[in-house]
Design a protein around this motif. Sequence first.
Motif, PDB file in Angstrom:
ATOM      1  N   LYS A   1      -1.403 -14.699   0.100  1.00 12.40           N
ATOM      2  CA  LYS A   1      -2.378 -14.545   1.177  1.00 12.40           C
ATOM      3  C   LYS A   1      -3.741 -14.132   0.619  1.00 12.40           C
ATOM      4  O   LYS A   1      -4.724 -14.116   1.348  1.00 12.40           O
ATOM      5  CB  LYS A   1      -1.911 -13.494   2.184  1.00 12.40           C
ATOM      6  CG  LYS A   1      -0.653 -13.870   2.903  1.00 12.40           C
ATOM      7  CD  LYS A   1      -0.875 -15.065   3.794  1.00 12.40           C
ATOM      8  CE  LYS A   1       0.384 -15.403   4.568  1.00 12.40           C
ATOM      9  NZ  LYS A   1       0.259 -16.665   5.265  1.00 12.40           N
ATOM     10  N   PHE A   2      -3.781 -13.781  -0.633  1.00 10.15           N
ATOM     11  CA  PHE A   2      -5.027 -13.399  -1.310  1.00 10.15           C
ATOM     12  C   PHE A   2      -4.975 -14.023  -2.699  1.00 10.15           C
ATOM     13  O   PHE A   2      -3.974 -13.871  -3.405  1.00 10.15           O
ATOM     14  CB  PHE A   2      -5.140 -11.874  -1.413  1.00 10.15           C
ATOM     15  CG  PHE A   2      -6.398 -11.409  -2.104  1.00 10.15           C
ATOM     16  CD1 PHE A   2      -7.545 -11.160  -1.372  1.00 10.15           C
ATOM     17  CD2 PHE A   2      -6.430 -11.241  -3.476  1.00 10.15           C
ATOM     18  CE1 PHE A   2      -8.707 -10.736  -2.006  1.00 10.15           C
ATOM     19  CE2 PHE A   2      -7.580 -10.821  -4.114  1.00 10.15           C
ATOM     20  CZ  PHE A   2      -8.721 -10.568  -3.373  1.00 10.15           C
ATOM     21  N   ILE A   3      -6.030 -14.730  -3.077  1.00 10.32           N
ATOM     22  CA  ILE A   3      -6.084 -15.380  -4.386  1.00 10.32           C
ATOM     23  C   ILE A   3      -7.375 -14.966  -5.077  1.00 10.32           C
ATOM     24  O   ILE A   3      -8.453 -15.067  -4.492  1.00 10.32           O
ATOM     25  CB  ILE A   3      -6.043 -16.913  -4.260  1.00 10.32           C
ATOM     26  CG1 ILE A   3      -4.810 -17.361  -3.481  1.00 10.32           C
ATOM     27  CG2 ILE A   3      -6.078 -17.561  -5.644  1.00 10.32           C
ATOM     28  CD1 ILE A   3      -4.811 -18.837  -3.135  1.00 10.32           C
ATOM     29  N   ALA A   4      -7.264 -14.524  -6.315  1.00 13.68           N
ATOM     30  CA  ALA A   4      -8.439 -14.129  -7.090  1.00 13.68           C
ATOM     31  C   ALA A   4      -8.598 -15.081  -8.273  1.00 13.68           C
ATOM     32  O   ALA A   4      -7.653 -15.321  -9.020  1.00 13.68           O
ATOM     33  CB  ALA A   4      -8.292 -12.702  -7.595  1.00 13.68           C
TER      34      ALA A   4
ATOM     35  N   SER B   1       3.691  -5.350   2.752  1.00 15.36           N
ATOM     36  CA  SER B   1       3.141  -5.929   1.530  1.00 15.36           C
ATOM     37  C   SER B   1       2.375  -7.215   1.801  1.00 15.36           C
ATOM     38  O   SER B   1       2.556  -7.871   2.823  1.00 15.36           O
ATOM     39  CB  SER B   1       4.256  -6.188   0.510  1.00 15.36           C
ATOM     40  OG  SER B   1       5.095  -7.224   0.968  1.00 15.36           O
ATOM     41  N   VAL B   2       1.509  -7.558   0.866  1.00 17.18           N
ATOM     42  CA  VAL B   2       0.750  -8.798   0.880  1.00 17.18           C
ATOM     43  C   VAL B   2       0.981  -9.469  -0.462  1.00 17.18           C
ATOM     44  O   VAL B   2       0.895  -8.832  -1.507  1.00 17.18           O
ATOM     45  CB  VAL B   2      -0.764  -8.525   1.068  1.00 17.18           C
ATOM     46  CG1 VAL B   2      -1.559  -9.809   0.936  1.00 17.18           C
ATOM     47  CG2 VAL B   2      -1.028  -7.847   2.391  1.00 17.18           C
TER      48      VAL B   2
ATOM     49  N   GLY C   1       0.802  -1.216   0.000  1.00 17.54           N
ATOM     50  CA  GLY C   1       0.000   0.000   0.000  1.00 17.54           C
ATOM     51  C   GLY C   1       0.834   1.264   0.000  1.00 17.54           C
ATOM     52  O   GLY C   1       0.485   2.253  -0.617  1.00 17.54           O
ATOM     53  N   ASN C   2       1.968   1.257   0.681  1.00 20.55           N
ATOM     54  CA  ASN C   2       2.809   2.453   0.730  1.00 20.55           C
ATOM     55  C   ASN C   2       4.190   2.193   0.133  1.00 20.55           C
ATOM     56  O   ASN C   2       5.148   2.834   0.482  1.00 20.55           O
ATOM     57  CB  ASN C   2       2.915   2.965   2.166  1.00 20.55           C
ATOM     58  CG  ASN C   2       3.599   1.959   3.069  1.00 20.55           C
ATOM     59  OD1 ASN C   2       3.960   0.868   2.640  1.00 20.55           O
ATOM     60  ND2 ASN C   2       3.768   2.328   4.329  1.00 20.55           N
ATOM     61  N   SER C   3       4.272   1.215  -0.729  1.00 20.25           N
ATOM     62  CA  SER C   3       5.490   0.889  -1.478  1.00 20.25           C
ATOM     63  C   SER C   3       6.633   0.356  -0.626  1.00 20.25           C
ATOM     64  O   SER C   3       7.762   0.384  -1.042  1.00 20.25           O
ATOM     65  CB  SER C   3       5.978   2.107  -2.286  1.00 20.25           C
ATOM     66  OG  SER C   3       4.992   2.487  -3.196  1.00 20.25           O
ATOM     67  N   THR C   4       6.340  -0.125   0.567  1.00 19.02           N
ATOM     68  CA  THR C   4       7.390  -0.763   1.355  1.00 19.02           C
ATOM     69  C   THR C   4       7.084  -2.248   1.450  1.00 19.02           C
ATOM     70  O   THR C   4       5.940  -2.649   1.640  1.00 19.02           O
ATOM     71  CB  THR C   4       7.490  -0.173   2.776  1.00 19.02           C
ATOM     72  OG1 THR C   4       6.290  -0.470   3.476  1.00 19.02           O
ATOM     73  CG2 THR C   4       7.754   1.310   2.745  1.00 19.02           C
TER      74      THR C   4
END
Length: 107
Positions: free
Chosen positions: A52-55, A18-19, A11-14
């Motif tokens: 951690k997230f799958i679409a 991250s996810v 979200g903030n480029s760090t």
Amino acid sequence: MSSVAIRPVAGNSTMANSVRVAVVQMTSVNDIAANFTTCSRLVKEAVFAGAKFIAFPENFSFFGTKDGESLTIAEPLDGPIMQGYHSLARKIQNLDVTWRLPGKRTR
């Protein structure tokens, strides 16, 4: 053909915040069990890679070959098909899975 693309999203480029996200591309067929087997394999592959997230894409569970064929397997969202996918997602801790379902537009 099926594949999983995995990218870290920050979200903030760090990288500390991250996810890891997996976006699945698959060729669904008119066989619910075969599609479930493919989805299960791809979920395991994505989780092994740290997702951690799958679409998943629309029509992931069934893609009819004839007009109206998809209507013959239609069921409520809490029906057996989606219960199988919910069970798959629950088996894996700390995972958010998005199943994109085709909708019917009403006027």
